[in-house]
Motif scaffolding. Structure first.
Motif, PDB file in Angstrom:
ATOM      1  N   GLN A  46       0.842  -1.185   0.000  1.00 47.33           N
ATOM      2  CA  GLN A  46       0.000   0.000   0.000  1.00 47.33           C
ATOM      3  C   GLN A  46       0.884   1.244   0.000  1.00 47.33           C
ATOM      4  O   GLN A  46       1.773   1.387   0.822  1.00 47.33           O
ATOM      5  CB  GLN A  46      -0.887   0.000   1.239  1.00 47.33           C
ATOM      6  N   VAL A  47       0.618   2.146  -0.917  1.00 45.23           N
ATOM      7  CA  VAL A  47       1.415   3.364  -1.056  1.00 45.23           C
ATOM      8  C   VAL A  47       0.702   4.515  -0.364  1.00 45.23           C
ATOM      9  O   VAL A  47      -0.490   4.726  -0.570  1.00 45.23           O
ATOM     10  CB  VAL A  47       1.622   3.703  -2.542  1.00 45.23           C
ATOM     11  N   GLN A  48       1.430   5.224   0.478  1.00 44.89           N
ATOM     12  CA  GLN A  48       0.896   6.438   1.097  1.00 44.89           C
ATOM     13  C   GLN A  48       1.621   7.642   0.525  1.00 44.89           C
ATOM     14  O   GLN A  48       2.846   7.631   0.393  1.00 44.89           O
ATOM     15  CB  GLN A  48       1.071   6.419   2.618  1.00 44.89           C
ATOM     16  N   LEU A  49       0.848   8.677   0.199  1.00 46.52           N
ATOM     17  CA  LEU A  49       1.395   9.891  -0.398  1.00 46.52           C
ATOM     18  C   LEU A  49       0.946  11.094   0.421  1.00 46.52           C
ATOM     19  O   LEU A  49      -0.239  11.225   0.733  1.00 46.52           O
ATOM     20  CB  LEU A  49       0.905  10.041  -1.843  1.00 46.52           C
ATOM     21  N   VAL A  50       1.893  11.971   0.747  1.00 49.58           N
ATOM     22  CA  VAL A  50       1.588  13.163   1.535  1.00 49.58           C
ATOM     23  C   VAL A  50       2.194  14.381   0.854  1.00 49.58           C
ATOM     24  O   VAL A  50       3.417  14.471   0.713  1.00 49.58           O
ATOM     25  CB  VAL A  50       2.132  13.039   2.974  1.00 49.58           C
ATOM     26  N   GLU A  51       1.329  15.303   0.461  1.00 49.72           N
ATOM     27  CA  GLU A  51       1.779  16.517  -0.206  1.00 49.72           C
ATOM     28  C   GLU A  51       2.040  17.629   0.807  1.00 49.72           C
ATOM     29  O   GLU A  51       1.441  17.657   1.890  1.00 49.72           O
ATOM     30  CB  GLU A  51       0.722  17.024  -1.198  1.00 49.72           C
ATOM     31  N   SER A  52       2.920  18.539   0.424  1.00 51.37           N
ATOM     32  CA  SER A  52       3.197  19.718   1.236  1.00 51.37           C
ATOM     33  C   SER A  52       3.706  20.823   0.322  1.00 51.37           C
ATOM     34  O   SER A  52       4.017  20.567  -0.847  1.00 51.37           O
ATOM     35  CB  SER A  52       4.232  19.412   2.326  1.00 51.37           C
ATOM     36  N   GLY A  53       3.781  22.031   0.867  1.00 52.73           N
ATOM     37  CA  GLY A  53       4.362  23.134   0.116  1.00 52.73           C
ATOM     38  C   GLY A  53       3.375  24.123  -0.461  1.00 52.73           C
ATOM     39  O   GLY A  53       3.775  25.132  -1.048  1.00 52.73           O
TER      40      GLY A  53
ATOM     41  N   CYS B  49      -0.842  14.624  -5.610  1.00 51.78           N
ATOM     42  CA  CYS B  49       0.049  13.733  -6.343  1.00 51.78           C
ATOM     43  C   CYS B  49      -0.578  12.342  -6.396  1.00 51.78           C
ATOM     44  O   CYS B  49      -1.442  12.003  -5.575  1.00 51.78           O
ATOM     45  CB  CYS B  49       1.432  13.670  -5.704  1.00 51.78           C
ATOM     46  N   ALA B  50      -0.153  11.572  -7.370  1.00 56.51           N
ATOM     47  CA  ALA B  50      -0.707  10.240  -7.551  1.00 56.51           C
ATOM     48  C   ALA B  50       0.355   9.307  -8.100  1.00 56.51           C
ATOM     49  O   ALA B  50       1.228   9.729  -8.864  1.00 56.51           O
ATOM     50  CB  ALA B  50      -1.898  10.283  -8.500  1.00 56.51           C
ATOM     51  N   ALA B  51       0.249   8.038  -7.718  1.00 53.12           N
ATOM     52  CA  ALA B  51       1.156   6.999  -8.189  1.00 53.12           C
ATOM     53  C   ALA B  51       0.411   6.091  -9.150  1.00 53.12           C
ATOM     54  O   ALA B  51      -0.724   5.680  -8.881  1.00 53.12           O
ATOM     55  CB  ALA B  51       1.694   6.185  -7.015  1.00 53.12           C
ATOM     56  N   LYS B  52       1.080   5.815 -10.264  1.00 52.84           N
ATOM     57  CA  LYS B  52       0.473   4.948 -11.265  1.00 52.84           C
ATOM     58  C   LYS B  52       0.967   3.522 -11.047  1.00 52.84           C
ATOM     59  O   LYS B  52       2.169   3.257 -11.145  1.00 52.84           O
ATOM     60  CB  LYS B  52       0.828   5.418 -12.669  1.00 52.84           C
TER      61      LYS B  52
END
Length: 117
Positions: free
Chosen positions: A1-8, A96-99
């Motif tokens: 399972q991929v977790q993605l966290v955006e910032s900025g 953001c997203a992971a393919k």
């Protein structure tokens, strides 16, 4: 399972710059093509930019070409979006997203970008 966290994200005046980051965990980041998308209030989510798994190939929406740059650091498991010459119409929630398996099926929560005129 991929977790993605955006910032900025944040508030910036027109003509200014921001750099967004997307930190990945829970998977092998260097295996995934990655993308940035955005959604403005009342509008559908739209593609912004994409990069292949090693960072050798990129593509951009026409609306951001020449102003935004997507990049990645696989050693840091991080995706970036450098945004220059920002316009009020760039105001949106950026995700953001992971393919994986040909589909963007892992998404972050997003970071808000607001550009004032």
């Amino acid at each position: 399972q991929v977790q993605l966290v955006e910032s900025g994200g944040g508030l910036v005046q027109a003509g200014g710059s921001l750099r967004l980051s997307c930190a990945a965990s829970g998977g092998t980041f260097s295996n995934y093509h990655m993308g940035w998308f955005r959604q403005a209030p009342g509008k559908e989510r739209e593609f912004v930019a994409a990069i292949d798994y090693i960072g050798g190939l990129t593509n951009y929406a026409d609306s951001v070409k020449g102003r935004f740059t997507i990049s990645r650091d696989n050693a840091k498991n991080t995706l970036y979006l450098q945004m220059n010459s920002l316009k009020p119409e760039d105001t949106a929630l950026y995700s953001c997203a992971a393919k994986v398996g040909g589909l963007y099926n892992y998404w972050g929560q997003g970071t808000q970008v607001t550009v004032s005129s």
